[in-house]
Design a protein around this motif. Sequence first.
Motif, mmCIF file in Angstrom:
data_model
loop_
_atom_site.group_PDB
_atom_site.id
_atom_site.type_symbol
_atom_site.label_atom_id
_atom_site.label_comp_id
_atom_site.label_asym_id
_atom_site.label_seq_id
_atom_site.Cartn_x
_atom_site.Cartn_y
_atom_site.Cartn_z
ATOM 1 N N LEU A 1 30.621 -10.350 0.082
ATOM 2 C CA LEU A 1 30.775 -10.693 1.433
ATOM 3 C C LEU A 1 32.521 -10.678 1.629
ATOM 4 O O LEU A 1 33.055 -11.362 0.875
ATOM 5 C CB LEU A 1 30.380 -12.056 1.820
ATOM 6 C CG LEU A 1 28.938 -12.383 1.561
ATOM 7 C CD1 LEU A 1 28.742 -13.905 2.122
ATOM 8 C CD2 LEU A 1 27.950 -11.427 2.352
ATOM 9 N N TYR B 1 29.052 -6.887 4.085
ATOM 10 C CA TYR B 1 28.198 -7.284 2.982
ATOM 11 C C TYR B 1 27.844 -6.115 2.416
ATOM 12 O O TYR B 1 27.723 -4.913 2.774
ATOM 13 C CB TYR B 1 27.020 -8.124 3.120
ATOM 14 C CG TYR B 1 25.754 -7.389 3.752
ATOM 15 C CD1 TYR B 1 24.806 -6.662 2.834
ATOM 16 C CD2 TYR B 1 25.534 -7.160 5.203
ATOM 17 C CE1 TYR B 1 23.804 -6.070 3.375
ATOM 18 C CE2 TYR B 1 24.494 -6.417 5.506
ATOM 19 C CZ TYR B 1 23.565 -6.049 4.493
ATOM 20 O OH TYR B 1 22.360 -5.446 5.140
ATOM 21 N N LEU C 1 26.311 -9.191 -4.986
ATOM 22 C CA LEU C 1 26.527 -9.352 -3.641
ATOM 23 C C LEU C 1 28.025 -9.663 -3.442
ATOM 24 O O LEU C 1 28.653 -10.586 -4.148
ATOM 25 C CB LEU C 1 25.765 -10.402 -3.036
ATOM 26 C CG LEU C 1 25.852 -10.590 -1.252
ATOM 27 C CD1 LEU C 1 25.464 -9.440 -0.383
ATOM 28 C CD2 LEU C 1 25.101 -11.988 -0.859
#
Length: 284
Positions: free
Chosen positions: A258, A249, A256
């Motif tokens: 991932l 991450y 964000l």
Amino acid sequence: MHTQRKTLSTVGAVSAAAALGLLTACGGDKTGAGDAPAEPSVPVTGTHWTVDDVTANGKKIDAPGTKAHVAFDKKGRATGNFGCNGFGGTASVKGDTITVGKIISTKMSCGEKIDNLEKTLNDALQGKLKAKVSGGKLTLTTAKGDAITLSSEQPAELTGTRWELTGLLNKDVVDSLPKSAAGQAHLIFGKDGTVRGNLGCNQLNAKAEILDNGKIKLGPAGLTRKMCPGDAMKAERELVKLFDSTVDYEILHDKLKLTAADGKGVNASAVQQGKPEQGADDGS
């Protein structure tokens, strides 16, 4: 609180700046063969700077309530938003001087007031600028005395923030989520080692152990069994593949990312920065 992997304060992708590269490395002159570049005397890189105001020809224009911001990185980029239009350009940081090259921006008209702010910022944020950092404030001053005042803004917290899912990643390719999932698909990581949310169709609950090396160990996805439109179900199946695995991450200001070991992943944007939703941190 868990250590975040990268809390670089930068901006999201800007269409006009996406093809740009290159703010020269954040160092000064080398002092000798093999020496590392000197650190700049003003720490401006790696921070999201929100524009407070700009003063040109003795006239001050306030910017609060707009999207105006600037970020400098160590790879040679200056990116941000003039208030409505996104921009990108090259820059170099040497000592207390930032030299910004030609800027490319989108060209939307956003009303006379914002257009005036944008033109003034665009003119001021080019060429050689003297930088001064004090108390979380950055002042950039041009050779003729025009000045931009900015404030540092902290990155969003991983836990307690509602992360709205915005795009599916496949290495360097980003696909938008289906319209039926937009605004609904989200994740909320709790300090209790769980993640909950929605994958665009079904509600989600899973374990989420935040590791100290910039990774999250996700448990199997527990989902409701609602049937949804085909495009939403297809996107959900891709998102489910991230679970029952360990993902990297990265937080870039309010963004964000991932990423799984195979390069697939998801992008998300903070909706409620640092404000835990009920149950996000207490396991309820």
